[in-house]
Design a protein around this motif. Structure first.
Motif, PDB file in Angstrom:
ATOM      1  N   TYR A  70      53.230  23.833  39.366  1.00 45.67           N
ATOM      2  CA  TYR A  70      52.789  22.720  40.202  1.00 45.67           C
ATOM      3  C   TYR A  70      52.900  23.087  41.671  1.00 45.67           C
ATOM      4  O   TYR A  70      53.772  23.853  42.058  1.00 45.67           O
ATOM      5  CB  TYR A  70      53.674  21.481  39.973  1.00 45.67           C
ATOM      6  CG  TYR A  70      53.619  20.932  38.576  1.00 45.67           C
ATOM      7  CD1 TYR A  70      52.687  19.968  38.232  1.00 45.67           C
ATOM      8  CD2 TYR A  70      54.514  21.373  37.603  1.00 45.67           C
ATOM      9  CE1 TYR A  70      52.644  19.460  36.947  1.00 45.67           C
ATOM     10  CE2 TYR A  70      54.475  20.866  36.318  1.00 45.67           C
ATOM     11  CZ  TYR A  70      53.535  19.911  35.995  1.00 45.67           C
ATOM     12  OH  TYR A  70      53.493  19.413  34.725  1.00 45.67           O
ATOM     13  N   VAL A  72      53.987  21.020  44.834  1.00 46.37           N
ATOM     14  CA  VAL A  72      54.767  19.801  45.048  1.00 46.37           C
ATOM     15  C   VAL A  72      54.752  19.511  46.538  1.00 46.37           C
ATOM     16  O   VAL A  72      54.999  20.398  47.353  1.00 46.37           O
ATOM     17  CB  VAL A  72      56.226  19.995  44.569  1.00 46.37           C
ATOM     18  CG1 VAL A  72      57.007  18.706  44.721  1.00 46.37           C
ATOM     19  CG2 VAL A  72      56.270  20.507  43.142  1.00 46.37           C
ATOM     20  N   PHE A  86      52.992  15.782  42.503  1.00 48.00           N
ATOM     21  CA  PHE A  86      52.923  17.040  41.766  1.00 48.00           C
ATOM     22  C   PHE A  86      51.464  17.261  41.390  1.00 48.00           C
ATOM     23  O   PHE A  86      50.845  16.396  40.767  1.00 48.00           O
ATOM     24  CB  PHE A  86      53.757  16.979  40.488  1.00 48.00           C
ATOM     25  CG  PHE A  86      55.230  16.834  40.723  1.00 48.00           C
ATOM     26  CD1 PHE A  86      56.042  17.956  40.771  1.00 48.00           C
ATOM     27  CD2 PHE A  86      55.810  15.588  40.883  1.00 48.00           C
ATOM     28  CE1 PHE A  86      57.410  17.834  40.987  1.00 48.00           C
ATOM     29  CE2 PHE A  86      57.168  15.455  41.096  1.00 48.00           C
ATOM     30  CZ  PHE A  86      57.966  16.583  41.152  1.00 48.00           C
ATOM     31  N   TYR A 130      59.300  19.366  37.761  1.00 49.43           N
ATOM     32  CA  TYR A 130      58.649  18.502  36.781  1.00 49.43           C
ATOM     33  C   TYR A 130      58.627  19.212  35.446  1.00 49.43           C
ATOM     34  O   TYR A 130      57.970  20.235  35.282  1.00 49.43           O
ATOM     35  CB  TYR A 130      57.220  18.163  37.238  1.00 49.43           C
ATOM     36  CG  TYR A 130      56.639  17.000  36.503  1.00 49.43           C
ATOM     37  CD1 TYR A 130      56.909  15.699  36.893  1.00 49.43           C
ATOM     38  CD2 TYR A 130      55.814  17.193  35.401  1.00 49.43           C
ATOM     39  CE1 TYR A 130      56.384  14.616  36.209  1.00 49.43           C
ATOM     40  CE2 TYR A 130      55.282  16.120  34.715  1.00 49.43           C
ATOM     41  CZ  TYR A 130      55.565  14.833  35.124  1.00 49.43           C
ATOM     42  OH  TYR A 130      55.043  13.764  34.439  1.00 49.43           O
TER      43      TYR A 130
END
Length: 171
Positions: A70, A72, A86, A130
């Motif tokens: 991801y 972020v 995200f 995440y």
């Protein structure tokens, strides 16, 4: 004879100096290449988010590389409400995962809470993560036995979700 010894010392010093300068130059080049790879795509992500969504003022972009990767970042919406976002880097459907920053424990508060439970630890870093459909805080540090530890706390700071401990390979 003495003059030839002095030349040998002079040429040795010049060679060592050139090797040292080449090493420094290569180190700088290598650092720039690694940093460029680490931040690759950040500018494109920022532009994509600001032009294709209602989020503006994108800042503090970083990468998270776990089971899924991801970008972020924090951004504000049209009502100037701060969000933690995200953006998945893989898959055809790259749907944003948006979290209201009012629903998360602030980074500084999370570090303070963590440090009160681990006073002999040496803090390294904190970043949003995440995993398994859940936003988390990833705190990395060295414990009292000098192990590298990665703790994953719920984003609201209520519970420790997972811990990974790594031994030093080279003492």
């Amino acid at each position: 004879m003495r003059e030839s010894n002095n030349r040998w010392v002079l040429w040795t010093l010049i060679a060592v100096l050139l090797l040292l300068l080449a090493g420094i130059g290569y180190s700088i080049y290598l650092y720039q290449v690694i940093n460029d790879n680490r931040t690759a795509g950040f500018d494109e992500t920022k532009e994509e988010i600001e032009t294709q969504t209602s989020y503006h003022n994108v800042h503090s972009i970083q990468g998270y590389y776990g089971e899924n990767n991801y970008h972020v970042f924090y951004a504000s919406n049209e009502d100037n409400e701060e969000r933690l976002i995200f953006l998945p880097l893989e898959g055809e459907e790259r749907e944003l995962i948006v979290i209201n920053t009012e629903d998360i424990m602030r980074e500084e508060a999370m570090v303070d809470a963590w440090s009160s439970n681990c006073d002999t630890c040496q803090f390294a870093d904190i970043s949003p993560a995440y995993e398994d459909g859940e936003a988390l805080w990833e705190i990395t540090y060295y414990d009292q036995d000098n192990h590298f530890v990665m703790d994953y706390y719920s984003i609201n700071g209520e519970s420790l979700e997972e811990r990974y401990t790594y031994n030093h390979m080279f003492p």
